[in-house]
Design an enzyme around this catalytic site. Structure first.
Site, short mmCIF file in Angstrom:
data_model
loop_
_atom_site.label_atom_id
_atom_site.label_comp_id
_atom_site.label_asym_id
_atom_site.label_seq_id
_atom_site.Cartn_x
_atom_site.Cartn_y
_atom_site.Cartn_z
N LYS A 22 0.84 -1.18 0.09
CA LYS A 22 -0.08 0.14 -0.03
C LYS A 22 0.74 1.47 -0.12
O LYS A 22 0.45 2.36 -0.20
CB LYS A 22 -1.02 0.05 1.19
CG LYS A 22 -2.15 -1.14 0.66
CD LYS A 22 -3.01 -1.37 1.84
CE LYS A 22 -3.82 -2.25 1.35
NZ LYS A 22 -3.94 -3.78 1.95
C1 LIG Z 1 -4.21 -4.79 1.32
C2 LIG Z 1 -3.87 -5.99 1.38
C3 LIG Z 1 -4.00 -7.04 0.30
C4 LIG Z 1 -5.39 -6.95 -0.59
O1 LIG Z 1 -5.36 -5.84 -1.56
P1 LIG Z 1 -6.54 -5.46 -2.11
O2 LIG Z 1 -6.31 -4.23 -2.95
O3 LIG Z 1 -7.47 -4.88 -0.93
O4 LIG Z 1 -7.25 -6.71 -2.83
C5 LIG Z 1 -3.05 -8.07 0.03
N1 LIG Z 1 -2.01 -8.29 0.89
C6 LIG Z 1 -1.49 -7.37 1.74
C7 LIG Z 1 -0.21 -7.57 2.58
C8 LIG Z 1 -2.40 -6.17 1.78
O5 LIG Z 1 -2.12 -5.31 2.72
#
Ligand SMILES: *Cc1c(COP(=O)(O)O)cnc(C)c1O
Length: 465
Positions: free
Chosen positions: A113
């Site tokens: 993110k």
């Molecule tokens: C948020 C997250 C996901 C999922 O991503 P989405 O965009 O919500 O599908 C997968 N792995 C990790 C480590 C995350 O932080």
């Protein structure tokens, strides 16, 4: 002209800066470009030898329109990635014959993110400065969005950030990363209930137009299109480096990351298939494999950032799969809101199947996938990556071209699961040093809309909002 329309068709077209600062469309829908910008195959070939930031510039400038100049965008992109601990930002790492991990966890909070939020925070500050406004950012998090948003927005003038996480359902490292922030503009709320409960409260806050206006409410979770745009970039860099159309296997919760892959495809990138990998919360796997999108109760797993039943970004995929049929989307979303269940029409299912495949895997297989890779090459992966690795083992035999697993978090963020699988404790990287000495600041609130609303109004007033 880069203009953005809502999946529900009842919001006039907006600029990129408007979309960035509002998050959710006022009609309850999600923003998407009126027309997808295109990047030709020749330009993609050239990406293979360019630094990550240069590719990000090429992709993002096509989305920002006249909201930011090239120089402004370049400055923010370069600052966003300067703090990553790998100069490649999103390096590809080989784990087998035609088999790769795309490492997305080299940012300040060790989850993918950061890649979008480090840019988003900077563009956000710039857009607010131009408009002279203030903003209240409210984010529901299953764990990683919270700390990444805090790393991106903590300490910004004119922004108050409220992060709601489901109490007791995030990992210890995730909690500490959020609650030990020293910034006065950061407010952590531990909400009783699940992530879906937290997300539902956030959606209700947005639906309260009086509250939204009073607080200049905005969202930085993956409903914000700027995040999708920034995440499309690593699909381009990875495909360019491999020189062949890959199958990407994506650990999926809110469907944001995998939809960024669809965005890249719609911009012209040659991708063989997008594989949606879910944990035991397998609503997306069922929707894609059986045609029934039905939400149950989220159950806790070893991959908590994917413990989600209602995948907000799926609305974007449905919009495209229905040939942008806004009337059907409005109807379908109200059926789903009422009945927690939606049958996908055959045409929509067929369009989704042409692009996506899906697999679900439980905690046992997650642990086995961590252990198996550790035995082969001594590498530790986090449980979210492991869910995707397990799915990749299913598709590898039939996949044409390279298979790329998106590795979304650093193993040290989920040390308990990694230790259970391998008996080995992942070393704490420098980003996490000192975490256990920090002072936690968090308010525990019951699962109640009015409580949360009043809390936010009270804290915002204290900031002079
Ligand atoms: C948020 C997250 C996901 C999922 O991503 P989405 O965009 O919500 O599908 C997968 N792995 C990790 C480590 C995350 O932080």
């Amino acid at each position: 002209m880069s203009r953005y329309i809502s999946t529900r068709g009842e919001t006039p077209p907006q600029s990129f800066a408007d979309v960035l600062l509002t998050g959710l469309a006022p009609d309850g829908g999600l923003f998407l470009p009126e027309a997808w910008p295109q990047i030709g195959a020749d330009e993609v070939v050239g990406f293979a030898t360019k630094p990550y930031a240069a590719v990000a510039q090429s992709v993002l400038r096509r989305f920002v329109g006249d909201s930011f100049t090239d120089a402004e965008l370049a400055a923010d992109i370069s600052a966003a990635y300067a703090g990553f601990d790998d100069p490649a930002v999103a390096p590809l790492s080989q784990i087998g014959n035609g088999f790769y991990l795309l490492e997305l966890f080299h940012g300040p909070t060790l989850a993918f993110k950061d890649i979008a939020l480090q840019i988003l925070g900077r563009l956000f500050a710039r857009a607010l400065k131009k408009r002279g406004g203030r903003a209240t950012v409210v984010a529901a998090t299953s764990g990683d969005t919270g700390s990444a948003a805090i790393a991106a927005l903590g300490g910004l003038e004119n922004v108050a950030l409220f992060v709601l996480h489901p109490k007791g359902r995030v990992s210890e490292v995730q909690r500490l990363q959020m609650t030990t922030s020293p910034h006065a503009n950061v407010h952590n709320i531990a909400l009783e209930g699940t992530f879906d409960d937290a997300q539902a409260i956030v959606k209700s806050l947005f639906a309260d137009t009086e509250f939204a206006r009073k607080t200049s409410l905005t969202a930085v979770n993956s409903i914000n299109f700027a995040r999708i745009a920034a995440q499309a970039v690593y699909y381009f860099t990875a495909t360019a480096q491999l020189g062949a159309a890959p199958t990407f296997v994506v650990p999926t919760g809110n469907f944001g990351d995998v939809f960024a892959g669809e965005a890249a495809m719609r911009m012209g990138l040659a991708i063989e298939k997008l594989v949606v990998a879910t944990n035991a919360n397998d609503i997306m796997a069922k929707a894609l494999n059986e045609g029934t999108y039905a939400a149950g109760m989220a159950q806790p797993t070893l991959s908590p950032s994917m413990d989600i039943q209602v995948a907000s970004n799926f609305e974007r995929a449905l919009f495209e799969a229905s040939d942008r049929n806004t009337a059907w989307i409005r109807d379908a979303m109200s059926v789903f809101a009422r009945e927690k269940k939606l049958m996908l029409p055959e045409k929509v299912r067929a369009a989704l199947s042409a692009r996506y495949a899906a697999y679900a895997c439980g905690d046992d297989r997650t642990l086995a996938a961590i252990a198996a890779l550790y035995q082969i090459d001594g590498r530790l992966i986090d449980p979210h990556t492991a869910v995707a690795l397990a799915a990749a083992e299913e598709v590898r035999a039939v996949a044409k071209g390279p298979v790329v697993v998106l590795s979304t978090a650093h193993p040290a963020k989920f040390g308990d699961a990694v230790r259970r699988a391998t008996g080995v404790e992942p070393a704490l990287p420098p980003q996490l040093k000192g975490l256990y000495e920090g002072v936690e600041r968090v308010s525990v609130l019951g699962h109640d809309l009015a409580l949360v609303r009043d809390f936010i109004l009270g804290r915002s007033a204290a900031h002079g909002h």
